[in-house]
Design a protein around this motif. Structure first.
Motif, PDB file in Angstrom:
ATOM      1  N   HIS A   1       0.627  -1.672  -0.120  1.00 41.59           N
ATOM      2  CA  HIS A   1       0.404   0.099   0.203  1.00 41.59           C
ATOM      3  C   HIS A   1       0.944   1.210  -0.222  1.00 41.59           C
ATOM      4  O   HIS A   1       0.271   2.338   0.045  1.00 41.59           O
ATOM      5  N   LYS A   2       2.315   1.248   0.042  1.00 40.35           N
ATOM      6  CA  LYS A   2       2.650   2.355  -0.123  1.00 40.35           C
ATOM      7  C   LYS A   2       3.635   2.463  -1.278  1.00 40.35           C
ATOM      8  O   LYS A   2       4.074   1.132  -1.871  1.00 40.35           O
ATOM      9  N   HIS A   3       3.725   3.431  -2.093  1.00 40.42           N
ATOM     10  CA  HIS A   3       4.942   3.437  -2.905  1.00 40.42           C
ATOM     11  C   HIS A   3       6.001   3.314  -2.981  1.00 40.42           C
ATOM     12  O   HIS A   3       6.564   3.590  -1.842  1.00 40.42           O
ATOM     13  N   SER A   4       6.170   2.597  -4.550  1.00 38.48           N
ATOM     14  CA  SER A   4       8.057   1.921  -4.039  1.00 38.48           C
ATOM     15  C   SER A   4       8.645   1.737  -5.093  1.00 38.48           C
ATOM     16  O   SER A   4       7.649   1.716  -6.546  1.00 38.48           O
ATOM     17  N   LYS A   5       9.971   2.054  -5.166  1.00 35.55           N
ATOM     18  CA  LYS A   5      10.064   2.107  -6.770  1.00 35.55           C
ATOM     19  C   LYS A   5      11.208   0.513  -6.679  1.00 35.55           C
ATOM     20  O   LYS A   5      11.518   0.052  -7.578  1.00 35.55           O
ATOM     21  N   SER A   6      10.914  -0.422  -5.748  1.00 38.65           N
ATOM     22  CA  SER A   6      11.875  -1.458  -5.546  1.00 38.65           C
ATOM     23  C   SER A   6      10.426  -2.344  -6.518  1.00 38.65           C
ATOM     24  O   SER A   6       9.079  -2.255  -6.770  1.00 38.65           O
ATOM     25  N   PHE A   7      10.984  -2.863  -7.041  1.00 40.24           N
ATOM     26  CA  PHE A   7       9.919  -4.585  -7.235  1.00 40.24           C
ATOM     27  C   PHE A   7       9.660  -5.412  -6.866  1.00 40.24           C
ATOM     28  O   PHE A   7       8.624  -5.881  -7.260  1.00 40.24           O
ATOM     29  N   LEU A   8      10.332  -6.043  -5.605  1.00 40.09           N
ATOM     30  CA  LEU A   8       9.682  -6.325  -5.022  1.00 40.09           C
ATOM     31  C   LEU A   8       9.810  -5.946  -3.964  1.00 40.09           C
ATOM     32  O   LEU A   8       9.732  -4.468  -3.336  1.00 40.09           O
ATOM     33  N   GLU A   9       8.434  -6.758  -2.982  1.00 40.14           N
ATOM     34  CA  GLU A   9       7.822  -5.977  -1.316  1.00 40.14           C
ATOM     35  C   GLU A   9       7.482  -7.513  -0.252  1.00 40.14           C
ATOM     36  O   GLU A   9       7.805  -8.352  -1.256  1.00 40.14           O
ATOM     37  N   TRP A  10       7.795  -6.979   0.884  1.00 37.53           N
ATOM     38  CA  TRP A  10       7.238  -7.745   1.243  1.00 37.53           C
ATOM     39  C   TRP A  10       6.060  -8.520   1.642  1.00 37.53           C
ATOM     40  O   TRP A  10       6.114  -9.613   1.974  1.00 37.53           O
ATOM     41  N   ASN A  11       4.733  -7.702   0.903  1.00 42.43           N
ATOM     42  CA  ASN A  11       3.957  -8.411   0.411  1.00 42.43           C
ATOM     43  C   ASN A  11       4.783  -9.597  -0.527  1.00 42.43           C
ATOM     44  O   ASN A  11       3.424 -10.893  -0.528  1.00 42.43           O
ATOM     45  N   ASP A  12       5.392  -9.420  -0.859  1.00 43.87           N
ATOM     46  CA  ASP A  12       5.266 -10.790  -2.110  1.00 43.87           C
ATOM     47  C   ASP A  12       5.377 -12.162  -1.829  1.00 43.87           C
ATOM     48  O   ASP A  12       4.768 -13.191  -2.150  1.00 43.87           O
ATOM     49  N   VAL A  13       6.298 -12.114   0.055  1.00 43.27           N
ATOM     50  CA  VAL A  13       6.180 -13.051   0.653  1.00 43.27           C
ATOM     51  C   VAL A  13       4.945 -14.181   0.211  1.00 43.27           C
ATOM     52  O   VAL A  13       4.939 -15.724   0.540  1.00 43.27           O
ATOM     53  N   PHE A  14       3.796 -13.400   0.806  1.00 46.15           N
ATOM     54  CA  PHE A  14       2.466 -14.519   0.549  1.00 46.15           C
ATOM     55  C   PHE A  14       1.985 -14.949  -0.374  1.00 46.15           C
ATOM     56  O   PHE A  14       2.030 -16.366  -1.265  1.00 46.15           O
ATOM     57  N   ALA A  15       2.179 -14.306  -1.751  1.00 40.04           N
ATOM     58  CA  ALA A  15       2.541 -15.334  -3.054  1.00 40.04           C
ATOM     59  C   ALA A  15       3.651 -16.377  -2.956  1.00 40.04           C
ATOM     60  O   ALA A  15       3.599 -17.450  -3.548  1.00 40.04           O
ATOM     61  N   LEU A  16       5.323 -16.214  -2.501  1.00 34.63           N
ATOM     62  CA  LEU A  16       5.292 -17.697  -2.119  1.00 34.63           C
ATOM     63  C   LEU A  16       5.302 -18.516  -1.468  1.00 34.63           C
ATOM     64  O   LEU A  16       5.249 -20.714  -1.285  1.00 34.63           O
ATOM     65  N   ILE A  17       3.980 -18.022  -0.343  1.00 34.38           N
ATOM     66  CA  ILE A  17       3.730 -19.511   0.587  1.00 34.38           C
ATOM     67  C   ILE A  17       2.783 -20.260  -0.210  1.00 34.38           C
ATOM     68  O   ILE A  17       2.691 -21.061  -0.469  1.00 34.38           O
ATOM     69  N   PHE A  18       1.855 -19.553  -0.768  1.00 34.17           N
ATOM     70  CA  PHE A  18       1.085 -20.193  -1.657  1.00 34.17           C
ATOM     71  C   PHE A  18       1.672 -21.139  -3.130  1.00 34.17           C
ATOM     72  O   PHE A  18       1.575 -22.194  -2.512  1.00 34.17           O
ATOM     73  N   ALA A  19       3.197 -20.204  -3.510  1.00 31.87           N
ATOM     74  CA  ALA A  19       3.188 -20.983  -4.830  1.00 31.87           C
ATOM     75  C   ALA A  19       3.484 -22.828  -4.396  1.00 31.87           C
ATOM     76  O   ALA A  19       3.894 -23.627  -4.421  1.00 31.87           O
ATOM     77  N   VAL A  20       4.492 -22.601  -3.170  1.00 33.48           N
ATOM     78  CA  VAL A  20       5.508 -23.438  -2.447  1.00 33.48           C
ATOM     79  C   VAL A  20       4.038 -24.537  -1.811  1.00 33.48           C
ATOM     80  O   VAL A  20       4.405 -25.470  -1.893  1.00 33.48           O
ATOM     81  N   SER A  21       3.150 -23.957  -1.293  1.00 35.22           N
ATOM     82  CA  SER A  21       1.650 -24.880  -0.740  1.00 35.22           C
ATOM     83  C   SER A  21       0.927 -25.824  -2.216  1.00 35.22           C
ATOM     84  O   SER A  21       1.241 -26.752  -1.777  1.00 35.22           O
ATOM     85  N   SER A  22       0.670 -25.402  -3.486  1.00 36.29           N
ATOM     86  CA  SER A  22       0.534 -25.708  -4.191  1.00 36.29           C
ATOM     87  C   SER A  22       1.619 -26.656  -4.821  1.00 36.29           C
ATOM     88  O   SER A  22       1.098 -27.757  -5.457  1.00 36.29           O
TER      89      SER A  22
END
Length: 145
Positions: A41-62
C-alpha cells in the motif's frame, strides 16, 4: 472419469481461491499480517515488496500438493493445480495489469476496467483499517459507486 473429476476440482479450487483470498486479504493482511502487507500500500520504486512473501507461500503450498500426488494425480494434485492457476491469474491481473509491475498492458475491456477501478479504490486507503474492495476477480458494483 478421473479427468473430469480433476477438472472440476481444479475449477472449483480457482473459484474458492478468490473467496479465500478475499477473506485472507480483509481479515489477515489488513489485520495481524499488516506489518508485511503494508508494503503493498506504499509507493515504492522497488520491484519486490514484503507482500510478495504471501505469493511464495501459496506457490510452495501448491507445488507441495502437486508433488506429493504426482504418482497418481487426484484430489491433492488438482487442488495444487487450481491454486497455481489462480496464482497465474492473480499475477497477470493484479501485478501485471493493475499495478503494471512489468511492462504494462492496457485494455478497454469493461470487466478489466472495473477490476482496475475497484483495486484503485482499495488503494486509496493507505491504512490498515477502513479498506474496501478486498477481492480481485469478483467486483462488487456497490464499491464502484
Amino acid at each position: 472419469m478421473q479427468f473430469v473429476f480433476n477438472l472440476v476440482i481444479i475449477c472449483t479450487t480457482v473459484v474458492l481461491m478468490e473467496c479465500l483470498s478475499w477473506a485472507i486479504h480483509k481479515y489477515l493482511f489488513h489485520g495481524p499480517l499488516w506489518f508485511m502487507h503494508k508494503s503493498h500500500h506504499k509507493h515504492s520504486k522497488s520491484f519486490l515488496e514484503w507482500n510478495d512473501v504471501f505469493a511464495l507461500i501459496f506457490a510452495v503450498s501448491s507445488l507441495y500438493l502437486m508433488y506429493i500426488d504426482r504418482e497418481n494425480p487426484s484430489l491433492r494434485f488438482s487442488v495444487g493445480a487450481g491454486i497455481t492457476i489462480y496464482g497465474l491469474i492473480y499475477f497477470v491481473v493484479h501485478d501485471w495489469f493493475v499495478h503494471q509491475r512489468i511492462k504494462p498492458f492496457k485494455s478497454k475491456n469493461s470487466y478489466l476496467v472495473r477490476i482496475r477501478k475497484a483495486h484503485k479504490i482499495h488503494h486509496k486507503n493507505m491504512d490498515k483499517e477502513k479498506g474496501r474492495a478486498f477481492g480481485l476477480l469478483f467486483v462488487n458494483k456497490e464499491v464502484l459507486k
